[in-house]
Design a protein around this motif. Structure first.
Motif, PDB file in Angstrom:
ATOM      1  N   ARG A 128       0.869  -1.175   0.000  1.00 49.55           N
ATOM      2  CA  ARG A 128       0.000   0.000   0.000  1.00 49.55           C
ATOM      3  C   ARG A 128       0.908   1.227   0.000  1.00 49.55           C
ATOM      4  N   TYR A 129       0.766   2.091  -0.996  1.00 48.04           N
ATOM      5  CA  TYR A 129       1.593   3.299  -1.031  1.00 48.04           C
ATOM      6  C   TYR A 129       1.015   4.320  -0.073  1.00 48.04           C
ATOM      7  N   PRO A 130       1.864   5.193   0.422  1.00 53.01           N
ATOM      8  CA  PRO A 130       1.324   6.281   1.239  1.00 53.01           C
ATOM      9  C   PRO A 130       0.270   7.032   0.423  1.00 53.01           C
ATOM     10  N   GLY A 131      -0.829   7.298   1.010  1.00 50.74           N
ATOM     11  CA  GLY A 131      -1.932   7.877   0.240  1.00 50.74           C
ATOM     12  C   GLY A 131      -3.057   6.865   0.152  1.00 50.74           C
ATOM     13  N   GLY A 132      -2.747   5.609   0.514  1.00 47.67           N
ATOM     14  CA  GLY A 132      -3.803   4.623   0.666  1.00 47.67           C
ATOM     15  C   GLY A 132      -4.039   3.722  -0.526  1.00 47.67           C
ATOM     16  N   HIS A 133      -3.343   3.994  -1.668  1.00 44.16           N
ATOM     17  CA  HIS A 133      -3.611   3.161  -2.824  1.00 44.16           C
ATOM     18  C   HIS A 133      -2.959   1.786  -2.659  1.00 44.16           C
ATOM     19  N   GLU A 134      -3.719   0.742  -2.855  1.00 42.26           N
ATOM     20  CA  GLU A 134      -3.197  -0.614  -2.696  1.00 42.26           C
ATOM     21  C   GLU A 134      -2.720  -1.114  -4.061  1.00 42.26           C
ATOM     22  N   ALA A 135      -1.402  -1.155  -4.239  1.00 42.59           N
ATOM     23  CA  ALA A 135      -0.840  -1.494  -5.547  1.00 42.59           C
ATOM     24  C   ALA A 135      -0.763  -3.010  -5.745  1.00 42.59           C
ATOM     25  N   LEU A 136      -0.510  -3.761  -4.672  1.00 44.12           N
ATOM     26  CA  LEU A 136      -0.452  -5.223  -4.772  1.00 44.12           C
ATOM     27  C   LEU A 136      -1.292  -5.826  -3.651  1.00 44.12           C
ATOM     28  N   GLY A 180       0.051  -7.168 -17.618  1.00 41.77           N
ATOM     29  CA  GLY A 180      -1.060  -6.504 -16.943  1.00 41.77           C
ATOM     30  C   GLY A 180      -1.205  -5.087 -17.461  1.00 41.77           C
ATOM     31  N   HIS A 181      -2.385  -4.538 -17.219  1.00 30.66           N
ATOM     32  CA  HIS A 181      -2.674  -3.184 -17.700  1.00 30.66           C
ATOM     33  C   HIS A 181      -1.780  -2.166 -16.985  1.00 30.66           C
ATOM     34  N   SER A 182      -1.746  -0.980 -17.521  1.00 30.07           N
ATOM     35  CA  SER A 182      -0.992   0.084 -16.865  1.00 30.07           C
ATOM     36  C   SER A 182      -1.610   0.356 -15.496  1.00 30.07           C
ATOM     37  N   GLY A 183      -0.774   0.370 -14.454  1.00 29.50           N
ATOM     38  CA  GLY A 183      -1.265   0.568 -13.099  1.00 29.50           C
ATOM     39  C   GLY A 183      -1.610  -0.734 -12.401  1.00 29.50           C
ATOM     40  N   ALA A 184      -1.339  -1.874 -13.045  1.00 31.80           N
ATOM     41  CA  ALA A 184      -1.696  -3.164 -12.447  1.00 31.80           C
ATOM     42  C   ALA A 184      -0.769  -3.521 -11.284  1.00 31.80           C
ATOM     43  N   GLY A 185       0.414  -2.911 -11.246  1.00 28.80           N
ATOM     44  CA  GLY A 185       1.344  -3.185 -10.136  1.00 28.80           C
ATOM     45  C   GLY A 185       2.623  -3.893 -10.572  1.00 28.80           C
ATOM     46  N   LYS A 186       2.896  -3.930 -11.890  1.00 32.69           N
ATOM     47  CA  LYS A 186       4.076  -4.644 -12.394  1.00 32.69           C
ATOM     48  C   LYS A 186       5.381  -4.014 -11.873  1.00 32.69           C
ATOM     49  N   SER A 187       5.463  -2.705 -11.992  1.00 34.72           N
ATOM     50  CA  SER A 187       6.694  -2.036 -11.523  1.00 34.72           C
ATOM     51  C   SER A 187       6.876  -2.216 -10.028  1.00 34.72           C
ATOM     52  N   THR A 188       5.777  -2.124  -9.295  1.00 32.16           N
ATOM     53  CA  THR A 188       5.846  -2.287  -7.845  1.00 32.16           C
ATOM     54  C   THR A 188       6.403  -3.664  -7.495  1.00 32.16           C
ATOM     55  N   LEU A 189       5.959  -4.674  -8.218  1.00 29.70           N
ATOM     56  CA  LEU A 189       6.431  -6.041  -7.964  1.00 29.70           C
ATOM     57  C   LEU A 189       7.956  -6.126  -8.116  1.00 29.70           C
ATOM     58  N   ILE A 235      13.692  -1.579  -3.530  1.00 25.90           N
ATOM     59  CA  ILE A 235      13.493  -0.147  -3.767  1.00 25.90           C
ATOM     60  C   ILE A 235      12.240   0.282  -3.016  1.00 25.90           C
ATOM     61  N   GLU A 236      11.283  -0.620  -2.950  1.00 31.23           N
ATOM     62  CA  GLU A 236      10.116  -0.439  -2.086  1.00 31.23           C
ATOM     63  C   GLU A 236      10.054  -1.627  -1.131  1.00 31.23           C
ATOM     64  N   ARG A 237       9.362  -1.430  -0.003  1.00 30.60           N
ATOM     65  CA  ARG A 237       9.217  -2.524   0.962  1.00 30.60           C
ATOM     66  C   ARG A 237       7.742  -2.942   1.036  1.00 30.60           C
TER      67      ARG A 237
HETATM   68  N1  LIG Z   1       5.397   5.930  -5.432  1.00 28.60           N
HETATM   69  C1  LIG Z   1       4.061   5.754  -5.527  1.00 28.60           C
HETATM   70  N2  LIG Z   1       3.234   6.405  -4.699  1.00 28.60           N
HETATM   71  C2  LIG Z   1       1.905   6.214  -4.757  1.00 28.60           C
HETATM   72  N3  LIG Z   1       1.309   5.406  -5.617  1.00 28.60           N
HETATM   73  C3  LIG Z   1       2.080   4.724  -6.485  1.00 28.60           C
HETATM   74  C4  LIG Z   1       3.496   4.862  -6.477  1.00 28.60           C
HETATM   75  N4  LIG Z   1       4.014   4.058  -7.434  1.00 28.60           N
HETATM   76  C5  LIG Z   1       2.952   3.445  -8.012  1.00 28.60           C
HETATM   77  N5  LIG Z   1       1.803   3.846  -7.448  1.00 28.60           N
HETATM   78  C6  LIG Z   1       0.455   3.372  -7.792  1.00 28.60           C
HETATM   79  O1  LIG Z   1       0.443   1.989  -7.629  1.00 28.60           O
HETATM   80  C7  LIG Z   1      -0.263   1.375  -8.705  1.00 28.60           C
HETATM   81  C8  LIG Z   1       0.632   0.371  -9.404  1.00 28.60           C
HETATM   82  O2  LIG Z   1       1.667   1.095 -10.036  1.00 28.60           O
HETATM   83  P1  LIG Z   1       2.794   0.388 -10.880  1.00 28.60           P
HETATM   84  O3  LIG Z   1       3.389  -0.684 -10.051  1.00 28.60           O
HETATM   85  O4  LIG Z   1       3.716   1.437 -11.383  1.00 28.60           O
HETATM   86  O5  LIG Z   1       1.975  -0.234 -12.074  1.00 28.60           O
HETATM   87  P2  LIG Z   1       2.450  -0.685 -13.524  1.00 28.60           P
HETATM   88  O6  LIG Z   1       3.917  -0.727 -13.526  1.00 28.60           O
HETATM   89  O7  LIG Z   1       1.807  -2.014 -13.718  1.00 28.60           O
HETATM   90  O8  LIG Z   1       1.896   0.330 -14.465  1.00 28.60           O
HETATM   91  C9  LIG Z   1      -0.707   2.499  -9.629  1.00 28.60           C
HETATM   92  O9  LIG Z   1      -2.068   2.771  -9.353  1.00 28.60           O
HETATM   93  C10 LIG Z   1       0.148   3.658  -9.247  1.00 28.60           C
HETATM   94  O10 LIG Z   1      -0.555   4.857  -9.375  1.00 28.60           O
END
Ligand SMILES: Nc1ncnc2c1ncn2[C@@H]1O[C@H](COP(=O)(O)OP(=O)(O)O)[C@@H](O)[C@H]1O
Ligand SMILES: [Mg+2]
Lengths: 217, 302
Positions: free
Chosen positions: A10-18, A35-44, A51-53
């Motif tokens: 969960r990123y600060p701000g409350g959005h649950e990415a994974l 996965g679609h853009s915003g699916a959480g691939k980069s976060t994974l 880089i993130e915990r």
């Molecule tokens: N540093 C961040 N702070 C807050 N929200 C983030 C951050 N990075 C990504 N997100 C949110 O987390 C979700 C997943 O992002 P991301 O992993 O970049 O997806 P993808 O790579 O699949 O497009 C998105 O909704 C994005 O807006």
């Protein structure tokens, strides 16, 4: 080996990415995360590289719990990872060769040995002839290949690539994917995040499909 | 071990190259630091010279009692007996006027002046050693002797040395305060220099962290840079003081020739010079260390 269990982010701000992610990638496997853009691939991928915990759950990389790792141990984790990330930062004030030498300087390699290794890495991505050029003179595809050379020069056991073919035309994209395949064939574990489905058809790898932060079928 | 050395050598040469990459910036800040530090360093040098000078002067509790020029043998004998019986007097020496003149002639330079006077202008005198060095006792003694018949003037020889000593103490405090203030300024200047460097090298730092650079690897070049800049500033201060002393000694030499005296201002001793260099380098390192601790953590790969 990479292993996720019950991972939430969960990123600060409350959005649950994974959400509740659980999967294992074996050594020498090649996996594409789609996965679609915003699916959480980069976060994974960022969780793997510390880089993130994770907010909860565990991420194990090569037997180490990355999520709970001390900051001072993270550099040694990253030396085992090759990272080819989005908005990849090449250093434009130095030559192609010097960009590839940086990871070896970081690990304190002997200068002469480092030169040999860096040229071998450039050779693998087909940029040996450009070693004295400045990165700004390279095309988009060549810059991406330079990033790959920099990522693999330390001979990592795991290669992580985030959208490596974004903004490249099909021919360049194909070349890049071939390079990844060749690394996988010599025993490197490869994880590639992409929203480009044509990659999947070309390589027929194992696919992890993310949908709004959760693994789909 | 050799890997460790290699990494330090690399960080050091990187810091040197950074300095050389912007030579005018580097030179101007080194000059500014040098000028700032030459003030306390120069003050210290003058104080050291003054201290050396004052310690050459006998600081025993001593009074000179000058007699009336028309004092007779009997007057001298009377004062001598008073001195002999006085409980505060340890010893005394009678200096007749002829002997005083002979002594004066011995000291270089004034001989000609004395010769030209024709007659002896000096009075008979007693040089008196008191038992106690206490300023109160000496002052009491001086007052008492002044009241004796045919005593023209009594001088407390250590008084001016005491005054000089007090002055030197004030001077030392002033130099310390000045040094502390400028040290603070130097640390702040380096702190900001390093902050700017970190900002302009954001990309490089991010990439280094991505490929597994340790905190030490990233910090080291900045720390060396700070220390080098501080060291250069200290060296510049040393050079400025040396130049100022050279000019001053030239002028003093001129003055000395006129009065046949020899005054030469010495520069910082080798030990003090090393302390200056070390302290300046340490300050630079400290400023860089504080800046790095504050600003490096803000640069993380995204
Ligand atoms: N540093 C961040 N702070 C807050 N929200 C983030 C951050 N990075 C990504 N997100 C949110 O987390 C979700 C997943 O992002 P991301 O992993 O970049 O997806 P993808 O790579 O699949 O497009 C998105 O909704 C994005 O807006
Ligand atoms: Mg992404």
């Amino acid at each position: 080996m990479i292993s996720f269990s019950q991972v939430c982010k969960r990123y600060p701000g409350g959005h649950e990415a994974l959400r509740n992610l659980a999967f294992t990638v074996q050594d020498r496997e090649m996996v594409i995360v789609t996965g679609h853009s915003g699916a959480g691939k980069s976060t994974l991928l960022k969780l793997i590289a510390a880089i993130e915990r994770p907010t909860s759950g565990t991420v194990i990389v090569n037997g180490q719990n990355v999520g709970a790792m001390r900051a001072s141990a993270i550099p040694y984790l990253r030396r085992n990872l090759g990272l080819v990330f989005q908005d990849q930062k090449l250093l434009f004030d130095r030559t192609v060769l010097d960009n590839v030498l940086l990871p070896l300087q970081v690990t304190g390699h002997d200068r002469r040995d480092a030169g040999k290794r860096a040229r071998a890495a450039l050779d693998k991505v087909g940029l040996l002839a450009r070693e004295r050029s400045k990165p700004i003179t390279l095309s988009g595809g060549e810059q991406q290949r330079l990033c790959i050379a920099r990522a693999i020069v330390n001979r990592p056991s795991i290669l992580l690539a985030d959208e490596p073919t974004a903004s490249l035309d099909a021919a360049y994209a194909g070349e890049i994917m071939e390079i990844f395949r060749s690394f996988n064939q010599v025993g490197v574990t490869v994880l590639i995040a992409t929203h480009d489905e044509s990659m999947v058809e070309r390589l027929r790898p194992r696919v992890l499909h993310l949908d709004h932060g959760a693994l789909g079928a | 071990m050799s890997r460790w050395l290699t990494q330090h050598a690399q960080a050091f040469s990187l810091a040197l190259r950074k300095l050389a990459a912007t030579p005018w910036n580097a030179l101007s800040s080194i000059a500014a630091m040098g000028i700032a530090f030459s003030l306390p360093a120069g003050g210290y040098v003058l104080l050291e010279n003054a201290t050396a000078l004052s310690s050459r002067i006998d600081s025993a509790p001593q009074l000179s009692l000058f007699l009336d020029p028309d004092a007779a043998k009997a007057d001298v004998a009377q004062i001598e007996s008073r001195l002999k019986e006085h409980p505060q007097v340890k010893s005394y020496e009678f200096v007749p006027k002829d002997k005083a003149l002979a002594r004066l002639k011995e000291s270089a330079g004034v001989a000609d002046v004395v010769e030209s006077l024709g007659r002896n202008p000096l009075p008979d005198a007693f040089v008196v050693q008191a038992k106690s060095p206490s300023a109160d006792v000496l002052e009491g003694l001086r007052k008492e002797m002044t009241g004796w018949p045919k005593a023209e003037y009594v001088q407390l020889d250590s008084a001016w040395a005491k005054r000089l000593e007090a002055l030197l103490r004030v001077g030392r405090i002033a130099v310390l305060v000045l040094a502390a203030l400028l040290a603070f300024a130097l640390v702040t200047a380096i702190f900001n220099t390093i902050r700017l460097q970190i900002l302009t090298q954001r990309d490089e730092i991010e990439v280094a962290k991505m490929v597994g650079a340790t905190g030490g690897f990233i910090r080291r070049p900045f720390l060396y840079y700070g220390a080098l800049q501080g060291l250069a500033g200290g060296t510049a201060a040393w050079g400025i003081v040396a130049a100022a002393l050279w000019v001053l000694n030239g002028a003093l030499g001129e003055l000395g020739r006129l009065y046949a005296i020899n005054i030469h201002l010495a520069h910082l001793s080798p030990g003090d010079s090393l302390s200056l260099f070390g302290f300046a380098a340490w300050l630079g390192w400290l400023g860089a260390w504080m800046s790095v601790g504050r600003h490096l953590s803000q640069v993380e790969p995204q």
